[in-house]
Design an enzyme around this catalytic site. Sequence first.
Site, short mmCIF file in Angstrom:
data_model
loop_
_atom_site.label_atom_id
_atom_site.label_comp_id
_atom_site.label_asym_id
_atom_site.label_seq_id
_atom_site.Cartn_x
_atom_site.Cartn_y
_atom_site.Cartn_z
N ASP A 90 39.77 38.30 28.69
CA ASP A 90 40.55 37.18 29.23
C ASP A 90 40.57 36.11 28.15
O ASP A 90 39.54 35.53 27.82
CB ASP A 90 39.84 36.67 30.50
CG ASP A 90 40.51 35.44 31.10
OD1 ASP A 90 41.42 34.88 30.46
OD2 ASP A 90 40.11 35.03 32.21
N ASP B 159 42.49 33.46 44.68
CA ASP B 159 42.31 34.03 43.33
C ASP B 159 42.18 35.56 43.37
O ASP B 159 41.47 36.15 42.55
CB ASP B 159 41.10 33.43 42.61
CG ASP B 159 41.36 32.04 42.06
OD1 ASP B 159 42.51 31.55 42.22
OD2 ASP B 159 40.43 31.44 41.49
N ASP C 209 43.46 39.39 32.43
CA ASP C 209 42.86 40.14 31.32
C ASP C 209 43.90 40.95 30.54
O ASP C 209 44.67 41.70 31.14
CB ASP C 209 41.80 41.10 31.86
CG ASP C 209 40.68 40.36 32.56
OD1 ASP C 209 40.08 39.49 31.91
OD2 ASP C 209 40.43 40.63 33.75
N ASP D 15 35.21 41.55 34.67
CA ASP D 15 36.21 42.46 35.22
C ASP D 15 36.21 43.78 34.44
O ASP D 15 36.46 43.79 33.25
CB ASP D 15 37.58 41.81 35.15
CG ASP D 15 37.55 40.40 35.69
OD1 ASP D 15 37.03 40.19 36.79
OD2 ASP D 15 38.04 39.49 34.99
N TYR E 287 27.53 31.30 33.85
CA TYR E 287 28.79 31.91 34.25
C TYR E 287 29.96 31.54 33.35
O TYR E 287 30.21 30.37 33.10
CB TYR E 287 29.11 31.48 35.69
CG TYR E 287 30.36 32.13 36.22
CD1 TYR E 287 30.30 33.39 36.78
CD2 TYR E 287 31.58 31.49 36.13
CE1 TYR E 287 31.44 34.00 37.24
CE2 TYR E 287 32.73 32.09 36.59
CZ TYR E 287 32.65 33.35 37.15
OH TYR E 287 33.80 33.94 37.61
N LYS F 55 34.09 36.43 35.62
CA LYS F 55 33.58 37.73 36.05
C LYS F 55 33.81 38.77 34.96
O LYS F 55 34.74 38.66 34.17
CB LYS F 55 34.34 38.17 37.30
CG LYS F 55 33.59 37.87 38.58
CD LYS F 55 32.50 38.88 38.84
CE LYS F 55 31.76 38.49 40.10
NZ LYS F 55 30.42 39.03 40.18
C1 F6R Z 1 36.78 34.40 39.34
C2 F6R Z 1 37.75 33.50 38.68
C3 F6R Z 1 38.32 32.38 39.44
C4 F6R Z 1 37.66 31.06 39.04
C5 F6R Z 1 38.22 29.87 39.85
C6 F6R Z 1 37.65 28.53 39.40
O1 F6R Z 1 36.41 35.44 38.49
O2 F6R Z 1 38.03 33.65 37.52
O3 F6R Z 1 38.24 32.59 40.81
O4 F6R Z 1 36.27 31.15 39.21
O5 F6R Z 1 39.62 29.81 39.72
O6 F6R Z 1 37.85 28.42 38.04
P1 F6R Z 1 37.45 27.15 37.18
O7 F6R Z 1 36.01 26.84 37.45
O8 F6R Z 1 37.71 27.61 35.78
O9 F6R Z 1 38.35 26.02 37.61
MG MG Z 2 39.84 38.49 34.79
MG MG Z 3 39.48 34.67 34.33
#
Ligand code: F6R
Ligand code: MG
Ligand code: MG
Length: 385
Positions: A11, A290, A52, A237, A232, A235
């Site tokens: 990603d 998401d 990704d 993926d 973190y 993920k």
């Molecule tokens: C899960 C993912 C999304 C983000 C969510 C918050 O793998 O990528 O669900 O966790 O959109 O993202 P941030 O913290 O970047 O605003």
């Molecule tokens: Mg992804």
């Molecule tokens: Mg992502």
Amino acid sequence: MKVTISHIKADIGSLPGHSTVFKPVVDEVEGYVKEHGSSLLKSYYISHVGDDIQITMIHTRGTDDEEVHRLAWEAFKAGTVVAKKYGLYGAGQDLLKDSFSGNVKGMGPGVAEMEINARPSEPFIVFMMDKTEPGAFNLPIFRMFGDPFNTPGLVIDPNMHEGFIFEIWDIIEGKKIKLATPENTYDILGLIGSKSRYVIKRVYTKKTHEKLPDENVAVISTDKLSLIAGEYVGKDDPAGVVRIQSGLPAAGEVLEAFAHPYLVSGWMRGSFNGPLMPVGMKDAKMTRFDGPPRVVALGFVYKDGALSGPVDMFDDPAFDGARRTAVEIADYLRRMGPFEPHRLPEDDMEYTSLPRVLERHKSKFEPIEDTPKGKKVKVATTDVD
Ligand code: F6R
Ligand code: MG
Ligand code: MG
């Protein structure tokens, strides 16, 4: 003839947020691979699912090849420059290190690679998932290679009847074990049911394993971004490559493993259980909450350096039922809001903000008088005669 299938994904920026990739970025990655990969690669294919970008490469340099990994890394770097230019969200997110050092493993991108003795016809399917973790492959890979209710070939085809060998990784302890079906079926299931810890890394045929111990028929990326980065960063993926037909599960048997949208961990903020929805490329973007987590399947045939395909296998009404069920499951789970088991248990949440939120109240907790401290009680096991 020995060839290597190297699938590397990352990603490097999304539009509008963790939803999908942006064409100019994908074009830049593809342009880089085309320009710099001609002497290294026999063929390649660039695709994407969710946020990704996925690079499938065919070459003869073996797994973990420095130059092939560097090519993918530099292609993602080039794409990141474009992602930054457009201000894409999370530009360069999975490129965790500043410079390349021999191998993309541990640097952020996910890798699924196998070196194989290509058959006269070498059909295989690349599965790519978004908003979930490598353990999401445990159930479908087991169904493909270990469950006769999914794969009748295990019963009917003499070339499959003796079973397969599963290489399972403990991604917390960094250990691995090989166990075979049908004789170790229950032990395998005992491990891989804990999918955030034990993940299927590879599958081998029994017939070739003694003579050619590295010849494998399925491989899954098992990179844990959160463990790599220490906190973190998105993920991990996963992607997987599965060889099919002629003594291996048929195309339809491997796809059948996704006909029921079972629950996987990931989805919103990497912290929720949700249904894995099989989709065609046209629906390979993340929307609701998401997600929901999605899987795309691209079918190829390899011959003499060339890749034919891909066929977008889930872009088919035969999977409409699975998609409908996935939406129903999503409706059902979403009503639970931030409660388990929709939300993951604390230890499996890959998002660091909750501990930070709760930290504020830590010092305010008071002991409860006359209450023994909670200890998990082990259930006594009884010997069976
Ligand atoms: C899960 C993912 C999304 C983000 C969510 C918050 O793998 O990528 O669900 O966790 O959109 O993202 P941030 O913290 O970047 O605003
Ligand atoms: Mg992804
Ligand atoms: Mg992502």
